[in-house]
Design an enzyme around this catalytic site. Structure first.
Site, short mmCIF file in Angstrom:
data_model
loop_
_atom_site.label_atom_id
_atom_site.label_comp_id
_atom_site.label_asym_id
_atom_site.label_seq_id
_atom_site.Cartn_x
_atom_site.Cartn_y
_atom_site.Cartn_z
N CYS A 1 0.80 -1.22 0.00
CA CYS A 1 0.00 0.00 0.00
C CYS A 1 0.83 1.26 0.00
CB CYS A 1 -0.92 0.00 1.22
SG CYS A 1 -2.02 -1.40 1.23
N THR B 1 -6.26 -4.37 1.51
CA THR B 1 -6.64 -5.15 2.69
C THR B 1 -5.82 -4.81 3.93
OG1 THR B 1 -5.14 -6.88 1.95
CG2 THR B 1 -7.44 -7.08 1.32
N CYS B 2 -4.58 -4.37 3.71
CA CYS B 2 -3.78 -4.06 4.89
C CYS B 2 -4.28 -2.82 5.60
CB CYS B 2 -2.31 -3.92 4.51
SG CYS B 2 -2.01 -2.76 3.19
N TYR B 3 -5.02 -1.96 4.90
CA TYR B 3 -5.61 -0.78 5.52
C TYR B 3 -7.13 -0.86 5.59
CZ TYR B 3 -1.21 1.72 5.78
OH TYR B 3 0.06 2.10 6.11
#
Length: 1214
Positions: A1118, A1181-1183
């Protein structure tokens, strides 16, 4: 006058020194005391001189008489008359023996020979039929002769008892044996008028009266008979059959022991004579109980031929009545004996323990070689026996509470001052010289089913017992046998076995109680009348239970279980497995159980107050002692039965109770335990609370597996007074950190029965624990936020698990700190960007997805439809397989600690091990239904089990090799038969459910508890643990998600596209909503406490039409952006990168990781003829970010979302 001289006195005029009046009085008093002391000292000197002169004169006379007597005996000729024997033989003999031997407390060799001579003369006289020569004829002679005979007979018996008390057979001095045997023959003959050959029939009554007076004497304390017999028996080590002695010595030894027992029983049989007087034997019975029944191993020290005499009704019944009627006096005297003996040996066992053991042994058939050794001795009043044993057991239990941890060897206690240990006596194998015998082996009859059945028959008969031969005024001690008496009896036995039986604990008692037909139902019937007084009791269930037990269990289940236990009582776990055996199940029932179908009425909700039992709201202190006893026995027995009761019997056949009754049981225990813990009750209620907790846990775990109680039942006790979450969490931590033994308090409510808190509250409590832990670490100087003190790791994209294992596994609890992740592309170049938490989540998610994948080999999926994870048994053959599973425990602990959801669940069997719980046969259906069906088939196989060609082994294949594992030692040589097939079934289930998974669960547990405290884990059951790990399994709460969503890139809650999104999202099917959540957050389940606790927060980001555009596929890094000139198209971008000599790898990115932002004035896809509205949504997805184009129509937005989430892809669709 001078003030200082006003109170002074002159003694001799003005020239003498003057002193004060007080000093003068003190001086006078001192002189008076000195004169008194001098006077007393002179008197004492005179007394000592007189005593010494008297002693010297008496000793001189005694020595002279002994010499004269010795000369006379050596020179006498012819027969002596009875008066000669009395005056010439006995009179001087009694004088010098009493002075020279008895007062000195020892017998010299010379006096021993003289005693043998004297006793021989008297015995020879007593064998004469001539009344003038028979010494005993004086007992029926003139008044003067009777008086002389009575006096001299008392003295002779006293001397005989003195000789007996000094006799020690282990020394085996022949002359001592001869003296003692002659003395005991004389004492017995003096108290047995039938052996007097000279007594005519008309004088028999006078002889009986004389002997009665003599027996009255020996039965009193002044005679010292029972104390002397006690000293003698305490020196005995073994019955004569085990001693290697000569025949003559054996005969003499038996004669001595038999004579001592005969004398001790004389007062019990005196009423068989013509004179009827019960009062005369009370003192003797009291002394018998105090002096002889307190001897360790009293019956076992005697020859087996003598024990029936002690078991006779004429002996055991008076002892039982005496212990019941004069309990205070008897117990006080026993305590005094303990104090005297403990002064020389502080490790002696309390006397009341041996009174209890010897009473049980004598009142029952205690031969361990007899299978049915539980029946009572003929003529024993069972009601009196019950009450006496209860009295003694309660007294013993009270005394044991004063002891620290204690161990025993032989008949002595070894004290261990480790007060941190549980307070119990570890009475190991003891010996009294002939065989190893445990103290609790004496109580074997108590746990025989025939013993209990006899008591139950008395209770059903309803006749009044215990009235025979009771002294007047004591009829209040007689009443009929009631179920409450039996409950008290076995409640005490349970506590004794739990305290004193180091290996099996109370298992023998529980085996018998649990499988005795109708006993548990009777107990609950009494409890139900008290706890639910306004409810109509279910009578039909009684008939159902009686029929079921009579037809299916009476001849099968209970008898087989009892025989199993008799054959093998040495191994606790084997006994537990044996208890499973014999349940009647049809194959149809088995199939239904595997498929999870049970035929019972759906659960109805009830008001919470109905489940909060009013009588139990004050805990044990608010109920009577009788009710407390019934509850203790019921909880202990029923919890034992629940271990072996399978789900078909519990839910389908509904034995031993209907489901409605099960709900009543659960609600009663739930209320009792909650109020016991929350009110901090006294430690004397610990046995009741412990048994109630154990039974409650088993019912709750069964309800978690297949619900039979409404949730309100479990929550009801604490509904009105539960502590706030923060307060409860801190109370819990204080409780765990407290020093010393655990107490009963609100902190232990959370530890012992967390289910009273609704699941959501326990999740909040779990998060509160973590917040408190983070705060304590912050105060200790540990940094938990990203920064200079965080853990920095470098992870290669293609080796996530290996790099994580190498860098993080050794950190232990330090893994609680923040992790700063730097990824390295597959080309080996570091990826640019900063980790503000998103990369850490991505790392944990990716490493979990890879390591828990069945293809990786560490975990496999169950064969059930839900495909839950369980450790792969072949992992132990991998290099560092156990170490890798331990590391995965830390990864899961880190995810739980940070509140990151993982999209998988573990098998309940595996989670049970993490929670420290044992799994039983029925749980195998959740792990391997096929194996479960096969085991049930074997269990109910009607033919010859040898036809199945099975043995006690299991074969596993891994890495191309076959491994044979024995289910029990020597299992490869033990073939399946009809006799051992039940052992095989449960041994196989135990291996699959417990032994096989234990090494992996232990390793995983070690890693998990490095970050998550075990006490935090125990807030949840297996199903709730999976929800805690992966989120709720229910539909997405649209309103909650909308309320906790953030907007970036130009979107706001009022944006048209945002409104369309929520409209479309609300119209999705539940499955589609979960798929969208997984598309954005990588987990399909919502946070348990709502989206407020989703980290990072759910975000909708606007994709600008005239700004940077994304042309990339997932997975996304990201924070990485690669800039290109705004005039480049896609082809020029690719070509431009190559022209720079970089390519995809040259830019520091792999093809799968590249994120490109292109600045342009028109949409990127417009250069290819497309429209902006055709673009697909993407996700970071990581955020937890959904990147949503500005769709205008809801149909388009719905179609694009469904296409994106069903393609299981992300940024490559933009």
């Amino acid at each position: 006058m001078n003030e200082s001289r006003k109170h002074q006195v002159s003694l001799r005029g003005a020239s003498a020194k003057e002193i004060t009046r007080d000093a003068l009085l003190a001086k006078v008093n001192q002189e008076r005391e000195l004169r008194n002391y001098t006077r007393r000292a002179n008197a004492a000197v005179l007394l000592i001189q007189r005593s010494w002169r008297r002693h010297h004169a008496t000793k001189t006379v005694a020595l002279r008489l002994r010499l004269e007597w010795e000369t006379m005996m050596s020179t006498r000729v012819g027969d002596l008359t009875r008066m000669q024997i009395s005056s010439e033989i006995l009179r001087p003999f009694l004088f010098f023996v009493n002075y020279l031997s008895i007062r000195c407390g020892k017998i010299g060799a010379r006096d021993r020979d003289l005693m043998i001579s004297c006793f021989s003369v008297v015995l020879e006289s007593m064998n004469s039929k001539d009344a003038h020569q028979n010494f005993c004829s004086m007992a029926v002679g003139s008044t003067e002769e009777r008086g002389i005979w009575f006096y001299q007979a008392k003295k002779l018996i006293s001397i005989c008892m003195f000789i007996l008390s000094l006799f020690d057979y282990s020394h085996q001095v022949v002359q001592d044996v001869v003296l003692t045997s002659i003395a005991m023959r004389l004492a017995v003959l003096l108290t047995e008028p039938k052996g007097w050959n000279c007594i005519a029939s008309n004088d028999r009554k006078d002889a009986n009266a004389a002997v009665k007076n003599l027996v009255q004497f020996i039965g009193g304390k002044r005679s010292g008979l029972y104390n002397c017999i006690r000293k003698f028996i305490c020196k005995l080590e073994a019955p004569l059959s085990s001693q290697d002695v000569s025949s003559c010595q054996t005969d003499d030894r038996f004669l001595i022991v038999a004579s001592a027992i005969t004398l001790s029983l004389r007062p019990f049989h005196v009423t068989n004579m013509d004179i009827d007087d019960n009062r005369m034997m009370e003192s003797a019975v009291e002394q018998f109980c105090v002096s002889l029944l307190t001897i360790p191993w009293f019956p076992q020290r005697l020859s087996a031929i003598l024990v029936p005499a002690l078991r006779h009704q004429s002996v055991i019944s008076p002892c039982l009545r005496m212990l019941l009627i004069s309990k205070e006096k008897v117990l006080k005297e026993i305590s005094e004996i303990d104090q005297l003996e403990m002064a020389s040996n502080s490790n002696m066992m309390p006397g009341v323990s041996w009174v209890l053991a010897n009473t049980v042994y004598l009142a029952t058939v205690s031969d361990i070689s007899v299978l049915d050794s539980g029946k009572f001795t003929a003529g024993v009043d069972c009601v009196t026996y019950l009450r006496v044993v209860i009295l003694l057991a309660e007294n013993l239990l009270a005394s044991l509470e004063k002891y620290p941890r204690i161990t025993t060897q032989n008949d002595e206690i070894q004290v261990d001052n480790d007060t941190s240990a549980d307070f119990f006596l570890r009475w190991g194998e003891t010996t009294c010289g002939f065989s190893k015998l445990s103290y609790m082996d004496i109580f074997r009859p108590v746990y025989q089913q025939g013993h209990l059945n006899k008591l139950l028959d008395l209770e059903k008969d309803g006749s009044v017992c215990g009235t025979d031969n009771l002294p007047s005024g004591n009829q209040q001690y007689s009443r009929k046998c009631e179920l409450l008496d039996i409950a008290y009896y076995y409640s005490c036995m349970l506590q004794l076995f739990s305290t004193l039986n180091p290996v099996l604990k109370s298992l023998p008692i529980l085996n018998m109680l649990s499988f005795t037909p109708g006993f548990l139902f009777s107990l609950w019937g009494e409890l139900e009348k008290s706890l639910f007084p306004r409810k109509d009791h279910i009578t039909s269930s009684r008939i159902l239970y009686a029929n079921t037990v009579s037809g299916e269990r009476s001849d099968g289940l209970f008898n087989r279980k009892q025989k199993k236990f008799v054959r093998d009582t040495g191994n606790k776990w084997v006994s537990v497995l044996h208890k499973f055996t014999g349940k009647s199940l049809s194959e149809t029932d088995s199939v239904d159980l595997v498929n999870g179908h049970f035929n019972f009425t759906p659960i109805e909700e009830h008001p919470s107050d109905e489940w909060d039992i009013e009588l139990l709201r004050q805990g044990p202190e608010g109920i009577s002692k009788d009710l407390s006893c019934l509850l203790h026995l019921f909880c202990s027995s029923y919890s034992h039965l629940l271990l072996v009761l399978d789900d078909t019997e519990f839910y389908d056949k509904q034995v031993p109770f209907t489901l409605e009754q099960q709900q009543k049981v659960a609600s009663s225990l739930n209320t009792l335990v909650y109020n016991s813990l929350s009110r901090n009750v006294s430690s004397r209620y610990r046995p009741l609370v412990s048994s109630a907790v154990r039974c409650l846990h088993l019912l709750y775990e069964r309800d978690c597996r297949h619900q039979f109680c409404p949730p309100a039942l479990w929550h009801s006790p604490g509904k009105s007074n539960r502590l706030p979450i923060a307060v409860a969490a801190r109370t819990h931590e204080v409780f765990l950190a407290a020093d010393g033994p655990p107490s009963l308090c609100m902190g232990s409510v959370i530890t012992t029965m967390p289910h009273v808190f609704p699941f959501e509250e326990r999740v909040r409590m779990f998060r509160e624990f973590i917040s408190m832990d983070k705060e304590s670490r912050r105060l200790a100087g540990e940094v938990i936020l990203p920064g200079s003190r965080s853990i920095e790791i470098v992870i290669r994209r293609g080796h996530i698990f290996e790099d994580g294992l190498r860098q993080l596994n050794s950190l232990g609890s330090r893994l609680k700190s923040a992790i700063h992740v730097s990824f390295v592309s597959e080309s080996g170049l570091p990826e640019a960007g900063l980790d503000y938490g998103g990369l850490s989540k991505e790392f944990l998610t990716d490493i979990s997805k890879e390591a828990f994948s069945p293809e990786y080999g560490l975990f496999s999926q169950t064969s059930t439809s839900d495909r839950l994870l369980i450790p792969n048994t072949t992992a132990r053959f991998l290099d560092n397989g156990i170490q890798m599973i331990e590391f995965l425990g830390r990864i899961v602990g880190k995810a739980l600690y940070e509140g990151i959801l993982l999209d998988f669940c573990f098998s309940h069997v595996f989670v049970q091990k993490l929670l420290g719980r044992y799994s039983f046969l029925d749980e195998l259906s959740t792990l391997d239904p096929e194996l479960y069906k096969n085991l049930i088939y074997v269990k109910h196989y009607d033919g010859d089990a040898r036809e199945l060609s099975l043995d006690f082994t299991v074969t596993e294949e891994s890495l191309g090799k076959r491994h044979v594992i024995e289910l029990k030692p020597g299992g490869k040589d033990i073939y399946l038969t009809n006799e051992n097939k039940l052992q095989y079934v449960h041994a196989m289930a135990d291996y699959k459910l417990n032994r096989q998974v234990l090494p992996f669960s232990n390793a995983f547990y070690r890693g998990l508890t490095d970050l998550i405290s075990p006490s935090w884990l125990k807030l949840f059951n297996a199903s709730e643990f999976n929800q805690l790990l992966s989120g709720g399994d229910h539909d997405i709460d649209v309103d909650d998600l909308r309320k906790n969503t953030q907007y970036t890139g130009g979107y706001s809650e009022g944006s048209r596209t945002v409104k369309l999104f929520w409209e479309v999202f609300a119209g999705f099917e539940p499955r589609e909503r979960c798929m969208l959540l997984k598309f954005v957050t990588s987990c399909s389940r919502a946070p348990l406490l709502g989206f407020k606790h989703l980290q990072p927060a759910f975000t909708i980001h606007k994709l600008q039409e005239n700004s940077m555009h994304l042309i990339k596929c997932i997975p996304l890094t990201c924070e990485k952006m690669f800039m290109f000139p705004p005039y480049w198209g896609l082809y020029l971008v690719t070509k431009g990168v190559k022209m720079c000599g970089l390519g995809w790898a040259g830019a520091g990115l792999s093809h799968e990781e590249l994120v490109v932002q292109v600045a342009c004035d028109v949409p990127l896809w417009a250069s290819f003829g497309g429209q902006d509205v055709d673009r697909l949504p993407s996700a970071s997805t990581c955020y937890n970010t959904l990147k949503l184009p500005t769709y205008k129509r809801p149909s388009t937005l719905r179609a694009k979302l469904l296409y994106a989430i069903n393609s299981n892809a992300g940024f490559e669709l933009s």
